[in-house]
Design a protein around this motif. Structure first.
Motif, PDB file in Angstrom:
ATOM      1  N   LEU B  72     -33.283 -41.208 -15.339  1.00 31.46           N
ATOM      2  CA  LEU B  72     -33.053 -39.775 -15.136  1.00 31.46           C
ATOM      3  C   LEU B  72     -33.230 -38.987 -16.433  1.00 31.46           C
ATOM      4  O   LEU B  72     -32.548 -38.007 -16.670  1.00 31.46           O
ATOM      5  CB  LEU B  72     -31.639 -39.545 -14.597  1.00 31.46           C
ATOM      6  N   LEU B  75     -32.989 -35.267 -17.029  1.00 28.32           N
ATOM      7  CA  LEU B  75     -31.735 -34.517 -17.001  1.00 28.32           C
ATOM      8  C   LEU B  75     -31.072 -34.423 -18.364  1.00 28.32           C
ATOM      9  O   LEU B  75     -30.004 -33.852 -18.498  1.00 28.32           O
ATOM     10  CB  LEU B  75     -30.752 -35.175 -16.040  1.00 28.32           C
ATOM     11  N   VAL B  78     -30.003 -30.946 -19.667  1.00 28.89           N
ATOM     12  CA  VAL B  78     -28.973 -30.332 -18.830  1.00 28.89           C
ATOM     13  C   VAL B  78     -27.620 -30.982 -19.102  1.00 28.89           C
ATOM     14  O   VAL B  78     -26.613 -30.314 -19.335  1.00 28.89           O
ATOM     15  CB  VAL B  78     -29.349 -30.479 -17.355  1.00 28.89           C
ATOM     16  N   CYS B  79     -27.613 -32.308 -19.079  1.00 25.83           N
ATOM     17  CA  CYS B  79     -26.347 -33.018 -19.282  1.00 25.83           C
ATOM     18  C   CYS B  79     -25.782 -32.727 -20.663  1.00 25.83           C
ATOM     19  O   CYS B  79     -24.587 -32.467 -20.810  1.00 25.83           O
ATOM     20  CB  CYS B  79     -26.551 -34.521 -19.155  1.00 25.83           C
TER      21      CYS B  79
END
Ligand code: SF4
Ligand code: SF4
Lengths: 292, 196
Positions: B72, B75, B78-79
């Motif tokens: 992932l 992401l 974002v994380c």
């Protein structure tokens, strides 16, 4: 690595983000309960009655800081122009104070009423689109006091209350909060915050300090400093070939009405809520005729 | 012993040689914005150190335990931002509770730590440099925070003295600050390449 494709990745991502969100929310919630700061209930009450537009007209970073300051020092009441007198009264009520009748809310008036047809241009301006840069050039338009119409003030207004209509900045008084941000935007200083003791308000919509002959040659609707209005009512005074009105003392009367009608270039107009529609932007043939 | 050496070298490296402010030009806005007074600068440095330590550690964990195994990687940003924003909220509450004066003087700069590029930068560097064990990630994160504190405190010290100096009028305020920042950076360039 587990091979994940398409929908799976999306699903996993959503799951992961939701999970993280929940975990963080829980931690923060716990922290906010543990680290709760007891704030003065008065500050919160004051904050509740402020308009919460965070415009900064009061001179503080935003409504929250103003609420705090005013709770500590009541003499700061009355700084919030969007809220006006009503808000001041509410703040005073929270603080258990009596205030004297607040002054009228200040609203901007654009001291120019020449739309594109009224103005004289020597040549088309092809520089950077903006009043400030246009103003730096001589002779962008004949009148050095008139609205340039590129809308630097419009950009300052956070409430969509200013628009350029046919080359002239026009305030939409229904949306205007009176924050005063537009004033700083105009490089020619055409916008003035004026106490609206009445709605609508009689105003002199011109800034030209050229003598009458020159003004007439450049603009169909400029003030020529003839002094007719001043002869009608002492609210008007002509200085530097420009009529000005004492807005604080304005009181509608027969004299002011006569002055408005007698003004040869029809530069005395109503502005504000309920102003006659045809006066908002000049298109009156009478004005054009006066210039001939 | 080997790991200890690596950790120490990594730490010194990030504080002095690869200082995020001086060599990567990250986190410049608080560096110039709140370096007016030493106490504030130090407070800011502590706040950033806390956030970057927490963020660096957590993001390393998330990256290695969740993001990479499940592919992932998209992401990541974002994380990371989620983690940073959360940590900043924590700091904000903490400072507000225990250092109200500091809280007031920080104003907008405290929540702005969220967008402090030094922090996101550090989280991404940890990944970029291929740090694959937790201790190293933690140490590097702390180091990054301390490096920032060092930079901002030096700046504040200089600026406090500048207040008293006879600066030519044209240079007063922002210009002299920027020149100072440039000179400081030049000085730190002297360490370039010593570690890593
Ligand atoms: S002037 Fe009023 S609305 Fe504007 S920031 Fe201050 S308190 Fe808020
Ligand atoms: S026109 Fe806009 S910027 Fe000007 S006072 Fe009204 S709300 Fe403020």
């Amino acid at each position: 690595m587990i091979a994940a494709t398409g929908m799976q990745v999306i699903g996993l991502s959503a799951l992961l983000l939701a999970g993280l969100g929940v975990v963080f929310a829980a931690v923060l919630l716990a922290a906010s309960i543990k680290l709760k700061v007891a704030t003065d209930p008065k500050v919160e009450q004051i904050h509740a009655v402020l308009p919460k537009v965070d415009c900064g007209a009061c001179g503080f970073a935003g409504c929250a800081s103003y609420a705090k300051a005013v709770a500590a020092d009541a003499s700061l009441i009355g700084r919030c122009s969007p809220g006006g007198a009503a808000t001041s009264a509410k703040i005073a009520a929270v603080l258990n104070l009596q205030i004297s009748e607040g002054s009228a809310p200040k609203r901007p008036i654009v001291h120019c009423r020449a739309v594109r047809e009224d103005k004289t241009f020597y040549a088309a301006y092809r520089g950077i689109e903006g009043c400030t840069s246009a103003n730096a050039q001589p002779n962008v338009q004949a009148c050095a006091f008139g609205c340039l119409g590129f809308g630097d003030c419009v950009q300052r207004c956070r409430f969509d209350a200013l628009h350029i209509v046919n080359g002239l900045a026009v305030v939409d008084y229904d949306k205007c909060t009176g924050c005063g941000a537009c004033v700083a935007g105009c490089p020619r200083g055409l916008i003035e915050m004026v106490p609206f003791t009445h709605e609508p308000m009689l105003t002199v919509a011109c800034s030209s300090r050229e003598n009458g002959k020159t003004t007439r040659s450049m603009c169909a609707v400029g003030c020529i400093g003839c002094g007719l209005c001043a002869r009608q009512s002492d609210l008007f005074a002509v200085k530097d070939n420009l009529a000005r009105m004492d807005y604080a003392r304005y009181q509608p009367s027969e004299a002011t009405e006569t002055a408005r009608q007698k003004c040869p270039t029809k530069v005395i107009v109503f502005r504000g809520k309920g102003a006659p529609a045809d006066e908002k932007v000049s298109k009156t043939p009478a004005a054009a005729g006066a210039a001939s | 012993m080997h790991t200890f050496e690596t950790l120490l070298l990594g730490f010194l490296g990030i504080v002095i040689v690869n200082n995020l402010v001086f060599t990567k030009f990250l986190g410049i806005c608080p560096y110039l914005g709140v370096s007016g007074r030493i106490d504030m600068a130090f407070g800011m440095g502590c706040a950033v150190t806390f956030v970057v330590t927490l963020a660096g550690t957590l993001t390393w964990l998330i990256d290695h335990l969740v993001l990479m195994p499940y592919g992932l990687d998209v992401l990541r940003y974002v994380c990371f931002i989620l983690v940073i924003a959360g940590a900043v909220q924590l700091v904000e509450m903490y400072v507000r509770k225990f250092f109200p004066v500091l809280y007031d003087s920080f104003g907008i700069f405290l929540p702005l730590i969220t967008t402090n590029c030094a922090i996101l930068g550090m989280c991404l560097f940890i990944n970029l440099w291929g740090i694959d064990n937790l201790p190293e990630a933690v140490v590097l994160s702390i180091g990054a925070g301390l490096g920032f504190t060092l930079a901002i405190c030096m700046m504040a010290g200089i600026r406090e003295n500048l207040e008293l100096a006879d600066v030519p009028p044209v240079l007063r305020g922002a210009p002299i600050t920027l020149i100072t920042a440039g000179l400081l950076t030049l000085a730190f360039m002297g360490f370039a390449g010593m570690i890593r």
